[in-house]
Design a protein around this motif. Sequence first.
Motif, PDB file in Angstrom:
ATOM      1  N   MET A  36       8.774 -47.589  19.536  1.00 13.97           N
ATOM      2  CA  MET A  36       9.149 -47.252  20.902  1.00 13.97           C
ATOM      3  C   MET A  36       9.259 -48.514  21.758  1.00 13.97           C
ATOM      4  SD  MET A  36       6.992 -44.996  23.608  1.00 13.97           S
ATOM      5  CE  MET A  36       6.042 -46.345  24.293  1.00 13.97           C
ATOM      6  N   TRP A  77      16.007 -44.859  33.468  1.00 13.27           N
ATOM      7  CA  TRP A  77      16.079 -43.627  34.242  1.00 13.27           C
ATOM      8  C   TRP A  77      16.631 -43.885  35.642  1.00 13.27           C
ATOM      9  CZ3 TRP A  77      11.846 -46.213  32.519  1.00 13.27           C
ATOM     10  CH2 TRP A  77      11.129 -46.908  33.474  1.00 13.27           C
TER      11      TRP A  77
ATOM     12  N   MET B  70      10.633 -31.112  37.038  1.00 16.43           N
ATOM     13  CA  MET B  70      10.021 -32.030  37.995  1.00 16.43           C
ATOM     14  C   MET B  70       9.293 -31.255  39.084  1.00 16.43           C
ATOM     15  SD  MET B  70      11.916 -35.154  39.801  1.00 16.43           S
ATOM     16  CE  MET B  70      11.222 -36.110  41.113  1.00 16.43           C
TER      17      MET B  70
ATOM     18  N   LEU C  62       2.562 -46.363  26.439  1.00 15.88           N
ATOM     19  CA  LEU C  62       3.267 -45.460  27.361  1.00 15.88           C
ATOM     20  C   LEU C  62       3.524 -46.132  28.705  1.00 15.88           C
ATOM     21  CD1 LEU C  62       1.626 -41.973  26.811  1.00 15.88           C
ATOM     22  CD2 LEU C  62       3.924 -42.672  26.256  1.00 15.88           C
ATOM     23  N   MET C  64       4.536 -48.879  29.264  1.00 12.05           N
ATOM     24  CA  MET C  64       5.756 -49.688  29.223  1.00 12.05           C
ATOM     25  C   MET C  64       6.928 -48.944  29.843  1.00 12.05           C
ATOM     26  SD  MET C  64       6.065 -51.490  25.586  1.00 12.05           S
ATOM     27  CE  MET C  64       4.990 -52.797  25.094  1.00 12.05           C
ATOM     28  N   TYR C  65       6.866 -47.609  29.809  1.00 14.01           N
ATOM     29  CA  TYR C  65       8.011 -46.844  30.286  1.00 14.01           C
ATOM     30  C   TYR C  65       7.686 -46.019  31.522  1.00 14.01           C
ATOM     31  CZ  TYR C  65      10.670 -47.987  26.133  1.00 14.01           C
ATOM     32  OH  TYR C  65      11.357 -48.662  25.170  1.00 14.01           O
ATOM     33  N   VAL C  67       6.386 -45.040  35.394  1.00  9.25           N
ATOM     34  CA  VAL C  67       6.200 -45.542  36.762  1.00  9.25           C
ATOM     35  C   VAL C  67       5.407 -44.515  37.552  1.00  9.25           C
ATOM     36  CG1 VAL C  67       7.650 -47.091  38.081  1.00  9.25           C
ATOM     37  CG2 VAL C  67       8.687 -45.273  36.729  1.00  9.25           C
ATOM     38  N   ILE C  70       6.530 -40.826  42.852  1.00 16.26           N
ATOM     39  CA  ILE C  70       6.992 -39.438  42.788  1.00 16.26           C
ATOM     40  C   ILE C  70       8.485 -39.316  42.547  1.00 16.26           C
ATOM     41  CG2 ILE C  70       5.095 -38.432  44.108  1.00 16.26           C
ATOM     42  CD1 ILE C  70       6.896 -38.453  46.532  1.00 16.26           C
ATOM     43  N   GLU C  71       9.270 -40.326  42.902  1.00 15.50           N
ATOM     44  CA  GLU C  71      10.700 -40.249  42.648  1.00 15.50           C
ATOM     45  C   GLU C  71      10.994 -40.475  41.163  1.00 15.50           C
ATOM     46  OE1 GLU C  71      13.586 -40.422  44.855  1.00 15.50           O
ATOM     47  OE2 GLU C  71      12.329 -39.649  46.461  1.00 15.50           O
ATOM     48  N   TRP C  74       8.613 -38.511  36.939  1.00 19.92           N
ATOM     49  CA  TRP C  74       9.153 -37.498  36.037  1.00 19.92           C
ATOM     50  C   TRP C  74      10.387 -38.020  35.317  1.00 19.92           C
ATOM     51  CZ3 TRP C  74      13.546 -34.698  35.144  1.00 19.92           C
ATOM     52  CH2 TRP C  74      13.400 -33.589  34.315  1.00 19.92           C
ATOM     53  N   GLN C  75      11.244 -38.732  36.068  1.00 22.17           N
ATOM     54  CA  GLN C  75      12.466 -39.267  35.471  1.00 22.17           C
ATOM     55  C   GLN C  75      12.136 -40.190  34.307  1.00 22.17           C
ATOM     56  OE1 GLN C  75      15.415 -38.450  36.522  1.00 22.17           O
ATOM     57  NE2 GLN C  75      15.203 -37.752  38.635  1.00 22.17           N
ATOM     58  N   SER C  76      11.118 -41.044  34.517  1.00 19.61           N
ATOM     59  CA  SER C  76      10.808 -42.008  33.463  1.00 19.61           C
ATOM     60  C   SER C  76      10.207 -41.298  32.258  1.00 19.61           C
ATOM     61  CB  SER C  76       9.877 -43.100  33.990  1.00 19.61           C
ATOM     62  OG  SER C  76       8.633 -42.568  34.335  1.00 19.61           O
ATOM     63  N   VAL C  77       9.385 -40.260  32.497  1.00 18.39           N
ATOM     64  CA  VAL C  77       8.816 -39.531  31.365  1.00 18.39           C
ATOM     65  C   VAL C  77       9.932 -38.794  30.624  1.00 18.39           C
ATOM     66  CG1 VAL C  77       7.237 -37.704  30.684  1.00 18.39           C
ATOM     67  CG2 VAL C  77       6.577 -39.299  32.454  1.00 18.39           C
TER      68      VAL C  77
END
Lengths: 170, 260, 224
Positions: A36, A77, B70, C62, C64-65, C67, C70-71, C74-77
Amino acid sequence: MSDEKQQVSRRQFLNYTLTGVGGFMAAGLLISPVRMAIDPVLKSNDGGDFANVGLEVSEITSDPQRVDWTIDQVDGWYESEVNRSAWVYRNENDEIVAFSPVCKHLGCVVSWEGNDDYPEQYYCPCHDGRYYKNGVNVPGTPPLQPLDVYEQEERDGMLFLGNIKPHEEA
Amino acid sequence: MHKGKGMKFVGDSRITADRTSKVPKDYSEYPGRTEAFWPNFLLKEWLAGAVFLVGFLCLVLAHPSPLEGMADPTDAAYIPLPDWYFLFLYELLKYQFASGDWTILGIIVIPGLAFGGLLIAPFLDNGPGRRPRQRPIAVGMMLLALASVIWLTYSSAAHVDWEERAEQNKPIPPGESVVDQNHPGFAAYESSCLGCHGGELEGGAGPTLVGTEHSKEEIMDIAVNGIGAMPADQFQGSDEELEQLADFIIETSEAAAEQE
Amino acid sequence: MLQKIYDWIDDRIDITPIWRDIADHEVPEHVNPAHHFSAFVYCFGGLTFFVVVIQILSGMFLTMYYVPDIENAWQSVYYLQTEVAHGQIVRGMHHWGASVVVVMLLLHTLRVFFQGAYKKPRELNWMVGVLIFFVMLGLGFTGYLLPWDNKAYFATQVGLEIAEQVPFIGEALKTLLAGDATIVGAQTLTRFFAIHVFFLPGALFALLAIHFILIRRQGISGPL
């Protein structure tokens, strides 16, 4: 006696087995996390897209002109619009050339005829770096390489620019 | 060897001044043969660890980690649930003696007594005997606590339809939304329908509208007169808006069904 | 060569006794599953530690990816789960490890309890162990919020409501945890992230160190 010798080799055998089992556990634990972590290195960079820079090909003359455009950059993202610019002109073989304005010395931004003392040259204000019209660095000034060029394409009479690559000739 | 204050060290190091012989700890009090920790015993431990790891990785591969949509603080239909190891506390607070006026009992006194008791167990159960039969009170209390935690967790989890829950809260891939917010019918959908049928027509309090079998006329009728558990007069607006709304629902529903 | 390096270091800081503390000691038969299979109950503590190691490693990778925002949380996960090779597996290791560590910890605690192994002179180590249990539950609670999905958000809100009902200090406690008196949001997420990634692991390492030092000091409890 030989008994003692056997003891040593048994201990060594156990040590090797222990190392093996430990290695197996470490590998099982680390293989996915490491894969990863190095994913960005292994992801192929597939050329990138060409973007319309809003300049008609017919408008390009032998005089370099600056074009600015924005591209949609997807950074993991995070998606954002990034500004790009280039100096575009037609060379003596009637080919369109688009230079990246980033100076090859320390990354300042060069401009065409940016200094009145050096007409017909690209000038970098940071350390007086200069390039000829064909992008080749003027010997004796700080830059050691010619300006990078954009990959370019013509579609429906409009200029499309893509990735930056090193200047080939010179 | 001297202990405590009588101990003498070389300089400020931890090397003792009086040389001690390095006799291994005496295990003669225990029956049976002993075994070297390194490498004999550690090898067995690690073999057990390797088997455990293989099982664990199988679990990880078989069940991808869940991720719901989300966080949406306005989602009133969402029923919160804690992680499974907090379910027993969550369930405890549903009991009458642990909620309302008695909340303090539920959130402080009972857990406090249980965990406090666990913390100072060695001092409460301070007899010399170690076998469970020799200390019936301690063992009995632990069994009781264990049984109630298991019962509370079970009764909390038993009512939940986990699969349906996971299905309903699937994440919507960003940028793949089929909803065209510029559609003339979207405004009407947003104000009249979205609360129950969801921002992506995925459903919520009401059923999903994705792949609906109703015709445009039927949808227009339902929006005004209701159907089944859906009350009438959900939509209040002009006929033109009603028509746009029905168009929006049908187009979006088809687009969403195609995507799946 | 290795022997020479070892001798050079040993000559200066005398590491042989340290090695002896860690590895060079005898293990009694009654804890050895090779002699009595029922002795596998003694494995639970070691396996708990093993899962803790899994948690630390997968957690390190984890971040590493991830942040804590709140913006983007979720996007990064979501990006990690869907776009990054093996990302789902690593997150899965951390997710399931969190559950497995609680199970193993429970089994280990029950073993020690039913064997009465916490009796004199091991009372202190039992208390350290119970504190480790609390820290683990705290890690579970704070880690639950981090993906910032609906489950995380609403469960945390409930948890904070419970904290608010504590008499006298309830509201202050909730504000301290959430970073804001009314909102569960940006400041809550960064706080929980800090607690989950720095404060509680720090406490965990200290407690684990004490736990292991005490085990080596006192040896394994004798057979029943």
